[in-house]
Design an enzyme around this catalytic site. Structure first.
Site, PDB file in Angstrom:
ATOM      1  N   HIS A   1     -42.452  37.147 -33.298  1.00  0.00           N
ATOM      2  CA  HIS A   1     -41.124  36.954 -32.719  1.00  0.00           C
ATOM      3  C   HIS A   1     -40.258  35.999 -33.537  1.00  0.00           C
ATOM      4  O   HIS A   1     -39.068  35.825 -33.234  1.00  0.00           O
ATOM      5  CB  HIS A   1     -41.281  36.425 -31.280  1.00  0.00           C
TER       6      HIS A   1
ATOM      7  N   LYS B   1     -37.758  34.377 -36.155  1.00  0.00           N
ATOM      8  CA  LYS B   1     -36.522  34.903 -36.725  1.00  0.00           C
ATOM      9  C   LYS B   1     -36.045  33.919 -37.795  1.00  0.00           C
ATOM     10  O   LYS B   1     -35.405  32.917 -37.499  1.00  0.00           O
ATOM     11  CB  LYS B   1     -35.486  35.119 -35.628  1.00  0.00           C
TER      12      LYS B   1
ATOM     13  N   HIS C   1     -28.600  36.389 -26.097  1.00  0.00           N
ATOM     14  CA  HIS C   1     -29.919  36.584 -26.679  1.00  0.00           C
ATOM     15  C   HIS C   1     -30.381  35.279 -27.340  1.00  0.00           C
ATOM     16  O   HIS C   1     -31.513  35.148 -27.786  1.00  0.00           O
ATOM     17  CB  HIS C   1     -29.897  37.715 -27.713  1.00  0.00           C
TER      18      HIS C   1
ATOM     19  N   LYS D   1     -31.545  31.328 -27.674  1.00  0.00           N
ATOM     20  CA  LYS D   1     -32.494  30.487 -26.933  1.00  0.00           C
ATOM     21  C   LYS D   1     -32.236  29.034 -27.306  1.00  0.00           C
ATOM     22  O   LYS D   1     -32.368  28.658 -28.480  1.00  0.00           O
ATOM     23  CB  LYS D   1     -33.951  30.834 -27.257  1.00  0.00           C
TER      24      LYS D   1
END
Length: 621
Positions: free
Chosen positions: A198, A200, A482, A484
């Protein structure tokens, strides 16, 4: 699109339907129309797009006068820092991404993927992510050099029969036939079936012998970089180290560098890359040559592992998951300021809430991790002393922080720029009895993503409730989140920030790790990465530094100036300013807007019959 949809999800809305460009005022109108179950018409009026590229500098708010804008430009140095003679202003270390269907005034100081990848000086790009659309990624490179750039895609599709892996390989083969000879796929080690790759991150190596690390929150697909709210942290350009320094460094034991320093960032990043094993040996061999000393941030990451807390070496390298986050937060000084005795507020803002358990045990543990801090001691208390040597730090005796969780409701998804299509990227489950019990203990913490427009509008604007005069608008309400973020505000007024984290990690055990088991192990299943920033990182000499939330722009201004009240032993109270303000670009509105009775989080597995503003319903899955 290659790999552009999450696994095992049927598309519920019409694909490739054009989304009209709409203004912020039109969004408010759309919310009324959606509530009345009508399909909006006449929304095809285009808005001129913002400039595609900009230098990383202080861009004044659209409301600032031309005279002040000229003054701001003349006072800014090459790093974007402004000095008006009495107080310095430093732009946010974190940027928001440009939103395709918002106006230029809502996109001040934002960044697009083309701004990052479109530099013709890039010779090598290492792209870490979950979902990829290879056509989309390659289209962001400079067209004159894109065939020459070495591109490595690091993904988590470890099964050879995974359709997403097959699709990626087919795309690589197709581009190879077209003359792209430098594209390669690297599969990360995935030992657990519920884990994901996950992270990025982009690592860019350049022809001018510089490197750059970019940590962000978006998948490599067009939807994520279009009308979804995302965040980006970019390191400065990193020069090569002196060759003698590099050679000597390789011959001695790892040095101890303080958390938040560039050298510690390098240590922790290389540790993370080494966790991939020999797959990334070419990258680590190259990256070790660069000088990271200009970075002011802490690197926090997760890697699939069963680490033991007793084996942690926090002085030399940061652990994974919540254990690593606790090590970082324990090193951050939290100034004790007597202006307001209200507790600090930690706001968790995520795009996914996983299964945390039927009781709040794991959540309470994670809250205790986020509450860790180090408080400087001085006599009298002085908010200017925001950094002390480790031996002078003591645990804070201030009230325990309060907590909130920002997560959108179905109404916020339905009225977002992409309507229900935004719901593909935002996840939680509230259907089963166990999920209902989880929702029950989360519910008091839940807040809306936005209050840009009231949630109960009437057709008559004169009858609509008016927003609070204290409302601070992030101009991201219509762009579904989207992003966080985890932010500790110094008090309930949210006027100052103690620290801020952007990361790929949502609220989940897979990302942050289970609590310690009887063997003292912390089980982590996923790959994640992020950065933590705090005021003391930007301090020079004896400066007093404060981080403040900024809205609609990256740089703080005179209107964000903070005054403190100090109290000496003689109980004398006086006002005292600070020397430097560091902005933190806010993705959500303040003050927070708690859920009202009857409101629930967006749940993609449920049917939503009420049409979005495009007239489409959601079938669930």
């Amino acid at each position: 699109m290659v790999g552009g949809s999450p696994p095992n999800k049927r598309q519920k809305v019409a694909p490739d339907q054009a989304t009209s460009a709409i203004t912020d005022n039109a969004i408010a109108e759309l919310s009324v129309l959606a509530h009345q179950k009508t399909i909006p018409k006449g929304l095809s009026r285009p808005i001129s797009p913002p400039a595609s590229r900009r230098a990383r500098s202080v861009t004044p708010s659209p409301s600032i006068s031309r005279a002040r804008a000229s003054k701001v430009a003349s006072l800014a140095n090459e790093d974007g820092e402004r000095d008006d003679g009495s107080q310095k202003y430093l732009p946010s270390p974190i940027q928001l991404t440009r939103i395709k269907n918002l106006s230029p005034t809502a996109n001040v100081d934002t960044v697009g993927l083309g701004d990052i990848l479109g530099d013709p000086m890039i010779r090598e790009c290492w792209n870490f992510n979950f979902l990829f659309d290879l056509d989309f990624v390659l289209g962001k490179f400079d067209q004159d050099v894109r065939k020459l750039i070495k591109l490595r895609i690091v993904h988590g599709f470890w099964r050879r029969d995974d359709e997403r892996r097959k699709n990626l390989q087919e795309a690589v083969d197709r581009y190879t036939e077209e003359g792209y000879s430098n594209i390669g796929l690297i599969s990360a080690y995935m030992p657990d079936p519920f884990g994901t790759h996950h992270s990025k991150m982009l690592i860019l190596l350049r022809h001018d012998e510089q490197a750059q690390v970019v940590i962000h929150t978006a998948n490599m697909i067009s939807r994520d970089w279009g009308n979804m709210t995302q965040a980006v942290w970019r390191s400065p350009f990193l020069p090569l180290e002196n060759q003698t320094t590099t050679r000597l460094r390789s011959q001695v034991e790892p040095q101890i560098h303080p958390i938040g320093s560039g050298n510690r960032f390098k240590t922790d990043l290389l540790q993370y890359l080494n966790a991939y094993g020999s797959r990334l040996k070419d990258l680590t061999k190259e990256l070790v040559k660069y000088d990271f000393s200009s970075i002011r941030a802490a690197f926090v990451a997760s890697a699939p592992t069963r680490q033991k807390s007793r084996d942690a070496k926090p002085a030399k390298q940061t652990s994974w998951g919540w254990l690593g986050l606790r090590e970082i937060l324990s090193s951050i000084p939290i100034a004790q300021i007597e202006e307001n005795k209200s507790a600090s507020n930690i706001v968790i803002q995520i795009s996914s809430i996983a299964t945390l358990g039927q009781t709040p045990a794991w959540l309470h543990h994670f809250q205790s991790v986020l509450s860790h801090s180090s408080s400087p001691t001085s006599s009298p208390p002085n908010p200017h002393i925001i950094f002390q040597k480790p031996e002078t730090r003591v645990k804070s005796k201030s009230p325990d922080p309060s907590f909130n969780i920002i997560f959108p409701t179905p109404h916020e998804i339905r009225t977002s720029l992409d309507g229900y299509a935004s719901g593909f990227s935002i996840h939680t489950k509230i259907s089963s009895p166990a999920q209902q019990r989880q929702l029950q203990y989360l519910y008091p913490l839940l807040c809306h993503w936005s209050h840009t427009f009231p949630r109960t509008l009437t057709a008559d604007p004169a009858k609509n409730p008016q927003p609070s005069t204290q409302q601070r608008n992030a101009h991201r309400g219509p762009a579904a989140p989207h992003i966080k973020t985890y932010i500790r505000f110094a008090n309930s007024t949210h006027s100052r920030i103690d620290w801020a984290l952007i990361t790929s990690a949502n609220l989940s055990k897979q990302a942050w790790g289970e609590t310690e088991n009887k063997k003292g192990e912390v089980w982590i299943q996923s790959w994640e990465c992020g950065v933590v920033v705090w005021p003391a990182l930007f301090r020079e000499a004896d400066e007093g530094v404060v981080m403040v939330p900024v809205f609609g722009r990256d740089a703080p201004g005179e209107e964000d100036r903070v005054e403190f009240r100090e109290e000496s032993k003689e109980k004398k109270v006086w006002e005292r300013g600070v020397d430097k303000l560091v902005g933190l670009r806010m993705p959500y509105d303040l003050p927070l807007s708690p859920y009202r009775e009857g409101e629930v989080p967006w749940c993609a597995s449920l049917v939503h019959e009420e049409p979005d503003w495009r007239g489409l319903s959601w079938e669930g899955y």
